[in-house]
Design an enzyme around this catalytic site. Structure first.
Site, short mmCIF file in Angstrom:
data_model
loop_
_atom_site.label_atom_id
_atom_site.label_comp_id
_atom_site.label_asym_id
_atom_site.label_seq_id
_atom_site.Cartn_x
_atom_site.Cartn_y
_atom_site.Cartn_z
N CYS A 1 1.07 -1.24 0.12
CA CYS A 1 0.17 -0.04 0.05
C CYS A 1 0.84 1.11 -0.08
CB CYS A 1 -0.94 -0.02 1.22
SG CYS A 1 0.32 -0.10 2.87
N HIS B 1 3.59 1.78 11.59
CA HIS B 1 2.29 1.53 12.38
C HIS B 1 2.22 2.45 13.31
CE1 HIS B 1 3.77 -2.54 11.15
NE2 HIS B 1 2.41 -2.58 10.88
N GLU C 1 0.25 -0.84 16.07
CA GLU C 1 -0.56 0.37 15.75
C GLU C 1 -1.41 0.46 16.93
OE1 GLU C 1 -2.81 0.06 12.17
OE2 GLU C 1 -4.46 1.76 13.25
N THR D 1 -6.51 0.57 11.50
CA THR D 1 -6.75 0.82 10.17
C THR D 1 -6.93 -0.58 9.43
OG1 THR D 1 -4.27 0.54 9.99
CG2 THR D 1 -5.57 2.72 10.26
N SER E 1 1.20 -10.09 10.09
CA SER E 1 0.26 -8.96 9.54
C SER E 1 -1.06 -9.02 9.60
CB SER E 1 0.75 -8.92 7.95
OG SER E 1 -0.12 -8.20 7.11
#
Ligand code: SF4
Length: 310
Positions: free
Chosen positions: A12, A74, A126, A164, A222
């Site tokens: 991304c 993160h 995160e 997210t 992940s």
């Protein structure tokens, strides 16, 4: 064998920015260069930077005074930034702007006197960073049952944020339960689950019905890769999360299978290519690229990095 190659997949904009930042930082500041936690949650990416002299640390105390430390995509809590300042460490902040957005929402809600319900996975980098922005106001929930256990005084101001990289469906269910229990709940007008997470999930949802098996390239730690595997399994298709082609088991695959291949937002395209080449060579697979949308998102490199061309 027929391979459906999902698009969008893989890196991304936030992961691209973090990796470019680290490559540039190595050129500008040299090694050893320190990174707080994994730059992104992918074994191949982390190992390739280790070979270049990058040192991944779990605590600021592991970084020598005066060294250079990069914060990963993160994000980190303010306490980590303060610790780094105290040790006179030069810092480069490669936190994804979409994570920074959630941090800012946390700060704003806490200043306005809200209790904040954060929907996320306990211990994820995160989540630790976001909770650190307003530790006294935060309540972490992972499930609808966690929501049922929440207690707030009557009339309390309550806001909701999300990690997210959650499953869109799970997050929707949890937020609906929150709104049922606390009708006064406020949430950012557009959710916090990022475009990359949503698009990769949408591609798996759209394409899984055509597949006999789904292969997700990505590491076990992940979050967004795991959500892709779970989503495919919920669609009723056997789904496997693998770091690389070396982890593929022959008994998952048959010559007459349609195989959907995708990759989490932290998985490099090189591991996808190796997987597809293997399926072509071993099973004589034909490959169809199946795109559900176009992604044109780019983030600028962080401040603290001079404008050097890579
Ligand atoms: S997955 Fe989303 S939030 Fe995470 S780095 Fe990528 S774009 Fe940013």
């Amino acid at each position: 064998m027929r391979v459906l190659l999902a698009s969008p997949r893989g890196f991304c904009a936030g992961v691209n920015m973090a990796i470019e930042s680290l490559e540039l930082a190595i050129r500008v500041f040299g090694v050893p260069l320190y990174v707080y936690h994994e730059i992104v949650h992918n074994r191949h990416v982390v190992e390739s930077f280790c070979r270049k002299g990058v040192v991944f640390v779990e605590a600021v105390a592991q970084v020598p005074e005066g060294a250079t430390l990069l914060f990963s995509a993160h994000g980190v809590s303010p306490e980590i930034r303060q610790n780094a300042d105290r040790r006179h460490i030069r810092t480069i902040d490669a936190t994804c702007p979409l994570v920074i957005k959630v941090h800012r929402e946390a700060i704003r809600f806490s200043r306005e006197g809200y209790s904040i319900v954060l929907v996320g996975h306990e211990g994820h980098d995160e989540v630790v960073g976001t909770m650190g922005e307003a530790p006294h106001a935060m309540h972490l929930v992972e499930t609808e049952e966690d929501v049922d256990r929440l207690e707030f005084p009557a009339g309390a101001k309550i806001a909701c944020l999300t990690q997210t990289t959650l499953s869109v469906d799970d997050a929707d269910r949890i937020v609906r339960r929150l709104k049922t229990r606390f009708p006064q709940l406020v949430a950012p007008s557009r959710g916090d689950i990022c475009y990359a997470t949503q698009n990769r999930q949408e591609a798996v949802r759209a394409l899984s019905p055509e597949a006999d098996v789904v292969i997700v390239l990505g590491s076990q730690n992940s979050s967004n890769s795991r959500r892709l595997q779970e989503l495919a399994a919920q669609c009723g298709v056997p789904a496997y999360l693998v770091d690389s082609v070396a982890d593929l088991q022959p008994d998952w695959l048959r010559n007459n299978h349609t195989v959907l291949v995708t990759a989490g937002a932290s998985a490099p395209e090189s591991v996808v290519r190796q997987c597809v080449d293997h399926l072509r060579n071993r099973y004589n697979a034909t490959v169809e690229i199946r795109s559900i949308c176009d992604e044109q998102v780019h983030f600028p490199l962080p401040r603290g990095l001079p404008a050097v061309q890579l």
